[in-house]
Write a protein that holds these residues in place. Structure first.
Motif, PDB file in Angstrom:
ATOM      1  N   THR A 141       8.609  -9.283  10.135  1.00 62.17           N
ATOM      2  CA  THR A 141       9.502  -8.204   9.708  1.00 62.17           C
ATOM      3  C   THR A 141       8.700  -7.285   8.802  1.00 62.17           C
ATOM      4  N   MET A 142       9.023  -6.006   8.850  1.00 62.23           N
ATOM      5  CA  MET A 142       8.274  -5.022   8.083  1.00 62.23           C
ATOM      6  C   MET A 142       9.246  -4.005   7.486  1.00 62.23           C
ATOM      7  N   GLU A 143       9.039  -3.709   6.197  1.00 65.35           N
ATOM      8  CA  GLU A 143       9.782  -2.658   5.518  1.00 65.35           C
ATOM      9  C   GLU A 143       8.766  -1.636   5.025  1.00 65.35           C
ATOM     10  N   GLY A 150       4.525  -0.705   1.801  1.00 64.03           N
ATOM     11  CA  GLY A 150       4.984  -1.535   2.906  1.00 64.03           C
ATOM     12  C   GLY A 150       5.019  -2.990   2.493  1.00 64.03           C
ATOM     13  N   HIS A 151       5.959  -3.729   3.059  1.00 64.46           N
ATOM     14  CA  HIS A 151       6.083  -5.155   2.807  1.00 64.46           C
ATOM     15  C   HIS A 151       6.268  -5.840   4.150  1.00 64.46           C
ATOM     16  N   ILE A 152       5.381  -6.788   4.442  1.00 61.89           N
ATOM     17  CA  ILE A 152       5.408  -7.502   5.715  1.00 61.89           C
ATOM     18  C   ILE A 152       5.575  -8.986   5.431  1.00 61.89           C
ATOM     19  N   PRO A 209      13.836   2.470   8.473  1.00 57.28           N
ATOM     20  CA  PRO A 209      14.688   1.320   8.781  1.00 57.28           C
ATOM     21  C   PRO A 209      13.863   0.104   9.191  1.00 57.28           C
ATOM     22  N   LYS A 210      14.304  -1.049   8.720  1.00 57.96           N
ATOM     23  CA  LYS A 210      13.596  -2.308   8.933  1.00 57.96           C
ATOM     24  C   LYS A 210      13.484  -2.661  10.416  1.00 57.96           C
ATOM     25  N   THR A 239       8.144   2.497   3.208  1.00 56.88           N
ATOM     26  CA  THR A 239       8.574   3.747   2.613  1.00 56.88           C
ATOM     27  C   THR A 239       7.413   4.716   2.772  1.00 56.88           C
ATOM     28  N   ARG A 273       1.365  -2.529  11.218  1.00 57.37           N
ATOM     29  CA  ARG A 273       1.728  -3.467  12.286  1.00 57.37           C
ATOM     30  C   ARG A 273       0.499  -4.240  12.762  1.00 57.37           C
ATOM     31  N   SER A 297      12.628   5.837   3.132  1.00 52.80           N
ATOM     32  CA  SER A 297      12.668   4.475   3.643  1.00 52.80           C
ATOM     33  C   SER A 297      12.768   4.508   5.163  1.00 52.80           C
TER      34      SER A 297
END
Length: 184
Positions: free
Chosen positions: A46-48, A142-144, A57-58, A50, A11, A55
């Motif tokens: 937005t961030m995903e 992670g994907h942001i 939650p988004k 694992t 974050r 996983s």
């Protein structure tokens, strides 16, 4: 504990990345970038994630805002590219409207693995930026995605370095990266 550390680190990176993109030319890297327009910038992220195969939650997008000037951009860039948390300095490359930043750190969850991050910044205009970042380690990924837009001059009472969020159309200050006192 490690899960919270990684989530907090991702974050923080997401908040800093679009802020720091404006002063890439100030780093030791050969990449240069036009200076970011001073004023009030809003970033929607937005961030995903694992963690250990699970996983997370988004959730809803996070919206932050910051009043900027050249000095705050320099502070944010130093945080973004400096040697922190056992990370090697970030490598920045690019020109025109597209820049990339890569970094590698010791895995904060231990072991011999590395935590690597690859970020792409796209300058859409002098008032808009887009950022996508992928972070991977043996324990997490992670994907942001974030989009930043210039809203205009900083609101009355908001000074360069003030960071916060928007609530009911009003800025709510959380901190000042320059260490200025919190507004009443």
């Amino acid at each position: 504990m490690h899960d919270r550390f990684l989530a907090r680190s991702l974050r923080r990176a997401a908040m800093l990345a679009p802020v720091g993109v404006a002063v890439l030319g100030a780093t030791a890297s050969a990449a240069t970038l036009p200076p970011r327009r001073p004023g009030f910038w809003q970033t929607t992220m937005t961030m995903e994630m694992t963690l250990n195969g699970k996983s997370i939650p988004k959730g809803a997008p996070t919206v932050t805002a910051m009043c900027t000037d050249a000095a705050t951009d320099a502070i944010e860039m130093k945080k973004l590219t400096g040697n922190r948390d056992q990370c090697a300095n970030a490598h920045i490359a690019g020109s025109g409207k597209t820049y990339t930043m890569t970094s590698s750190c010791a895995d904060p969850m231990g072991g011999t693995g590395k935590l690597t991050t690859h970020t792409t910044f796209t300058i859409l205009s002098h008032t808009a930026m887009h950022m996508e970042s992928v972070t991977k380690s043996p324990h997490m990924s992670g994907h942001i995605v974030s989009n930043s837009k210039w809203l205009g001059a900083c609101p009355a009472g908001v000074v360069p370095g003030d960071v916060g969020h928007m609530m009911n159309g009003k800025f709510v200050k959380l901190t000042n990266i320059k260490g200025a006192a919190k507004a009443p």
